[in-house]
Design an enzyme around this catalytic site. Structure first.
Site, PDB file in Angstrom:
ATOM      1  N   CYS A   1      -2.086   2.474   9.372  1.00  0.00           N
ATOM      2  CA  CYS A   1      -3.114   1.531   8.904  1.00  0.00           C
ATOM      3  C   CYS A   1      -4.258   1.430   9.909  1.00  0.00           C
ATOM      4  CB  CYS A   1      -2.535   0.126   8.734  1.00  0.00           C
ATOM      5  SG  CYS A   1      -1.109   0.011   7.685  1.00  0.00           S
TER       6      CYS A   1
ATOM      7  N   HIS B   1       0.879  -1.181   0.000  1.00  0.00           N
ATOM      8  CA  HIS B   1       0.000   0.000   0.000  1.00  0.00           C
ATOM      9  C   HIS B   1       0.915   1.230   0.000  1.00  0.00           C
ATOM     10  CE1 HIS B   1      -3.602  -2.113   2.178  1.00  0.00           C
ATOM     11  NE2 HIS B   1      -3.993  -1.798   0.953  1.00  0.00           N
TER      12      HIS B   1
HETATM   13  N1  ARG Z   1      -3.483  -7.409   6.617  1.00  0.00           N
HETATM   14  C1  ARG Z   1      -3.928  -6.205   5.997  1.00  0.00           C
HETATM   15  C2  ARG Z   1      -3.941  -6.358   4.491  1.00  0.00           C
HETATM   16  O1  ARG Z   1      -3.105  -7.059   3.978  1.00  0.00           O
HETATM   17  C3  ARG Z   1      -3.077  -5.039   6.405  1.00  0.00           C
HETATM   18  C4  ARG Z   1      -3.598  -3.706   5.932  1.00  0.00           C
HETATM   19  C5  ARG Z   1      -2.654  -2.575   6.173  1.00  0.00           C
HETATM   20  N2  ARG Z   1      -3.249  -1.333   5.876  1.00  0.00           N
HETATM   21  C6  ARG Z   1      -2.652  -0.276   5.325  1.00  0.00           C
HETATM   22  N3  ARG Z   1      -3.309   0.831   5.235  1.00  0.00           N
HETATM   23  N4  ARG Z   1      -1.448  -0.339   4.811  1.00  0.00           N
HETATM   24  O2  ARG Z   1      -4.766  -5.825   3.800  1.00  0.00           O
END
Ligand code: ARG
Length: 274
Positions: free
Chosen positions: A269, A175
């Site tokens: 996150c 992300h």
């Molecule tokens: N386990 C989650 C996923 O893989 C983690 C999300 C992390 N969120 C973020 N905004 N980077 O989607």
């Protein structure tokens, strides 16, 4: 001069968090997640509480809470609920079916809280504030692992903002908010290894004061910091980035997010800025 900045009251900021009651590593959708490396639930809960306390008490942000849901372990990562601009929320459409199951929850939360929902076309994936971040007057949009290029472009058009699209190339930084962190005042933390050469050039051209983070601190998710005014809530064990921030006058709050890192998440996150 820096000290004066630190005493400035920040604008009242509202954000959304979700308690980690049912948080855990139950599936593997990014390289951080390994079901054999389970979360210490008590520790996760203490780490989440510490973040809640820093935001609500030390920084004075208004923190709203979403209701946790059994069977939705990643609901804690509210940054992916959608992208909120004023009273409009652009709904996320998750790449993985495991997280797509969160969509009705987020929709209900936004609707119950008076947000007007906007839905992107069905065929596009979009993961909210995880992949689209405001930097001054422009937007930065990450694509490649989760959100589609077309989706982030469309978000820019909808919001009538110039959007710079950045392709993400390192699966550990899937992300945009894991490798790029806009700071108020023209600076941004970023990890060059997560981007293409073109992306790095774009960042260096758009960001007046780019702060390069090394591989080690990037892997501690220092780019996944929460920024509110001059406050930066960041992962511990990142002395180099901390020093860069402090010399620029930011008020740094260091916390441990070890349990959330096991799911590929950090401070940012866990927070959706409303
Ligand atoms: N386990 C989650 C996923 O893989 C983690 C999300 C992390 N969120 C973020 N905004 N980077 O989607």
């Amino acid at each position: 001069m820096a000290n004066k900045d630190l005493t400035l009251k920040t604008e009242p900021v509202r954000c959304l968090m979700c308690p980690p009651d049912y948080f855990g590593v139950e599936y593997e959708i990014n390289p951080w997640m390994d079901r054999r490396r389970q979360v210490d639930k008590d520790k996760a809960s203490r780490q989440w509480d510490a973040l809640y306390k820093v935001l609500s008490q030390d920084i004075g942000a208004g923190v709203e809470l979403a209701t946790p849901n059994l069977g939705l372990p990643d609901l804690v990562f509210t940054a992916n609920a959608g992208l909120v601009v004023g009273q409009t929320a652009i709904a996320s459409r998750f790449r993985h079916p495991e997280r797509a199951r969160e969509e009705p929850n987020w929709r209900s939360w936004f609707e119950a809280n008076g947000y007007k929902m906007f839905h992107l076309p069905d065929n596009l994936h979009f993961e909210g504030q995880g992949d689209v971040l405001a930097f001054g007057d422009v937007l930065m949009g990450g694509y490649g692992f989760r959100s589609d290029l077309e989706a982030v472009r469309l978000v820019g058009d909808l919001l009538k903002k110039k959007l710079f699209a950045l392709e993400l190339v390192d699966p550990w930084f899937y992300h945009l908010d894991t490798c790029f962190c806009p700071l108020n005042g023209g600076a941004a933390l970023y990890y060059p290894g997560a981007f293409t050469e073109a992306g790095r050039r774009l960042i260096e051209a758009c960001v007046p004061d780019p702060i390069v983070v090394d591989r080690e601190e990037a892997h501690h998710f220092v780019c996944n910091s929460v920024v509110i005014g001059r406050n930066v809530v960041m992962s511990c064990n990142c002395p180099k980035a901390r020093e860069e921030l402090q010399t620029r006058g930011y008020q740094v709050h260091e916390l441990d997010f070890s349990e959330f890192l096991k799911a590929g998440g950090g401070a940012k996150c866990l927070v959706l800025i409303l």
